[in-house]
Motif scaffolding. Structure first.
Motif, PDB file in Angstrom:
ATOM      1  N   ARG A  16      -8.993   7.560  -2.269  1.00 28.61           N
ATOM      2  CA  ARG A  16      -9.838   6.420  -1.883  1.00 28.61           C
ATOM      3  C   ARG A  16     -10.103   6.373  -0.386  1.00 28.61           C
ATOM      4  NH1 ARG A  16      -7.079   0.724  -1.593  1.00 28.61           N
ATOM      5  NH2 ARG A  16      -6.308   1.810   0.261  1.00 28.61           N
ATOM      6  N   ASP A  17      -9.081   6.615   0.400  1.00 25.61           N
ATOM      7  CA  ASP A  17      -9.224   6.479   1.848  1.00 25.61           C
ATOM      8  C   ASP A  17     -10.045   7.621   2.448  1.00 25.61           C
ATOM      9  OD1 ASP A  17      -7.518   4.161   1.779  1.00 25.61           O
ATOM     10  OD2 ASP A  17      -5.882   5.553   1.438  1.00 25.61           O
ATOM     11  N   LEU A  22     -13.594   6.806   1.713  1.00 22.43           N
ATOM     12  CA  LEU A  22     -14.105   5.763   2.596  1.00 22.43           C
ATOM     13  C   LEU A  22     -14.810   6.387   3.802  1.00 22.43           C
ATOM     14  CD1 LEU A  22     -14.333   2.870   3.733  1.00 22.43           C
ATOM     15  CD2 LEU A  22     -12.050   3.203   4.715  1.00 22.43           C
ATOM     16  N   ALA A  73      -4.317   1.186   5.211  1.00 18.62           N
ATOM     17  CA  ALA A  73      -3.972   2.427   4.508  1.00 18.62           C
ATOM     18  C   ALA A  73      -3.526   3.557   5.436  1.00 18.62           C
ATOM     19  CB  ALA A  73      -5.147   2.880   3.635  1.00 18.62           C
ATOM     20  N   VAL A 120      -7.379  -1.471   2.506  1.00 18.98           N
ATOM     21  CA  VAL A 120      -8.073  -0.294   3.044  1.00 18.98           C
ATOM     22  C   VAL A 120      -7.819  -0.170   4.539  1.00 18.98           C
ATOM     23  CG1 VAL A 120     -10.330   0.771   3.420  1.00 18.98           C
ATOM     24  CG2 VAL A 120      -9.856  -0.413   1.272  1.00 18.98           C
ATOM     25  N   TYR A 169     -10.546  -6.585   2.277  1.00 18.61           N
ATOM     26  CA  TYR A 169     -10.509  -5.190   2.713  1.00 18.61           C
ATOM     27  C   TYR A 169      -9.186  -4.835   3.386  1.00 18.61           C
ATOM     28  CZ  TYR A 169     -15.464  -4.987   1.658  1.00 18.61           C
ATOM     29  OH  TYR A 169     -16.670  -5.018   1.009  1.00 18.61           O
ATOM     30  N   GLU A 222       0.833  -1.201   0.000  1.00 15.50           N
ATOM     31  CA  GLU A 222       0.000   0.000   0.000  1.00 15.50           C
ATOM     32  C   GLU A 222       0.870   1.255   0.000  1.00 15.50           C
ATOM     33  OE1 GLU A 222      -3.692   2.053  -0.017  1.00 15.50           O
ATOM     34  OE2 GLU A 222      -3.109  -0.010  -0.469  1.00 15.50           O
TER      35      GLU A 222
END
Length: 382
Positions: A293-294, A297, A358, A355, A352, A260
């Motif tokens: 993306r994070d 979320l 992250a 994520v 997942y 990541e």
């Protein structure tokens, strides 16, 4: 009202995005094997993996290690049940530091027109090279399975393949070539400018400079794109490689964090180092989506919370839809790995995993780590 509207908009956006991606994917066709191929099977990095490479009839196999482990490699080959005639054990000098120094040593020793860089825990199918080389024609034991292995397998199971294929079909673009196993023209990795940049790649963070040893694949991908080369995917069963899964939770987590972190570093650097990112709407959108993306979320979680507070019926319908999609995805995964079904929860966590780790990756962007196998207690260049 804002939360339900936002959640519904994300749902519609997901449907449209999937529709366009599916259309591009339907147009993808692997490059066929020509009648008179220019490139034939003729390079990488124990014993079962080596045997799988030999089944592909390469010109040579070069194992790169450090002087301390050189004899150990030779002794291991001595106990092999197959001929090691094509295999060389070579050690990297002290002036070739780290993992990248070992890779550069192997690049320079390669004799063929095409070099395959392969991690030592990767196994090839028997016709891997035969089906990958045409790209250059275009200018476990179920009884001992652990939850960590299930999560590891799920995390690695074809992840992001559809995105990469869709981007290639639509725009002749790929962000990253998987570093576990890839082929590259030898003339590129023999180039002095490439090797100098490869060995002196630096991450400039807010708290100092870090020489990067990991992320060799992201570096190579960005540099080749910047120099006008095309990364061609060959998505077919014959080119699916097998990765040895992590058996401990800590080893899996550390692997996911490292991947990541490397992905975030590369995506950030793509925005200013790689020509073409901002010149194509699709590539630019996907790059921005990945970088944020994070953040999305947490906005997504807020939208779910607000929707269930104000429009619980709508929230229940959307949640049922998403859960149904995930169940179908899990069923497809367990169709391929039926013996992993009893640890279904580990498969969910594995999916997942990137994520979940992250935040750690973002907070440690200037950290350089490398772990071999399940050994996460320290680093060894072996």
């Amino acid at each position: 009202m804002a939360a339900p509207t936002f959640l519904a908009a994300l749902w519609v956006w997901g449907l449209l995005d999937k529709k366009f991606s599916d259309e591009y994917i339907s147009l993808y066709k692997p490059i066929p094997i020509p009648d008179n191929p220019t490139f034939t099977t003729h390079n990488p990095s124990f014993l079962p993996c080596l045997e799988s490479y030999l089944l592909n009839d390469p010109l040579e196999i070069i194992l790169i290690t450090r002087p301390l482990y050189c004899q150990k490699g030779i002794d291991t080959l001595g106990g092999a049940s197959f001929s090691s005639e094509k295999i060389q054990v070579v050690f990297a000098r002290d002036d070739m530091p780290g993992i990248r120094g070992q890779m550069a040593t192997g690049f320079l020793r390669a004799r063929g027109s095409i070099t395959a860089k392969v991690d030592s825990h990767i196994m090839w199918p028997s016709h891997y090279l035969t089906h990958l080389l045409p790209c250059f024609e275009d200018p476990s034991n179920p009884s001992t399975i652990t939850p960590a292995e299930v999560a590891s397998t799920r995390a690695f199971d074809g992840r992001l393949r559809t995105t990469k294929v869709a981007a290639f079909v639509a725009h002749r673009w790929r962000w990253i070539v998987c570093g576990a196993s890839y082929l590259v023209r030898t003339e590129i990795v023999h180039c002095a400018d490439f090797l100098d940049a490869f060995l002196h790649d630096v991450w400039h963070g807010p708290f100092g400079r870090t020489r990067l040893d990991t992320g060799d694949d992201t570096f190579t991908s960005r540099r080749l794109t910047a120099h006008g080369y095309i990364h061609v995917p060959q998505a077919m069963p014959e080119t699916d490689v097998t990765r040895m899964p992590k058996r401990s939770v800590r080893a899996l987590v550390m692997q996911l964090v490292r991947w990541e972190r490397s992905t975030i570093q590369s995506m950030l650097r793509c925005t200013w180092e790689t020509p073409g990112v901002w010149g194509d709407a699709f590539v630019a959108r996907r790059t921005v989506e990945r970088l944020f993306r994070d953040v999305l979320l947490y906005v997504h979680l807020w939208a779910w919370w607000g929707t269930f507070r104000t429009w619980p019926a709508l929230g229940a319908v959307l949640l049922g839809y998403y859960l149904g999609q995930k169940v179908v995805s899990l069923q497809g995964f367990f169709a391929g790995y039926p013996y992993m079904r009893r640890y279904w929860w580990a498969a969910v966590l594995g999916y997942y995993g990137p994520v979940l780790v992250a935040p750690w990756a973002w907070l440690t962007l200037g950290t350089e780590e490398w772990f071999l196998g399940d050994d996460v207690g320290g680093r060894e260049d072996a």
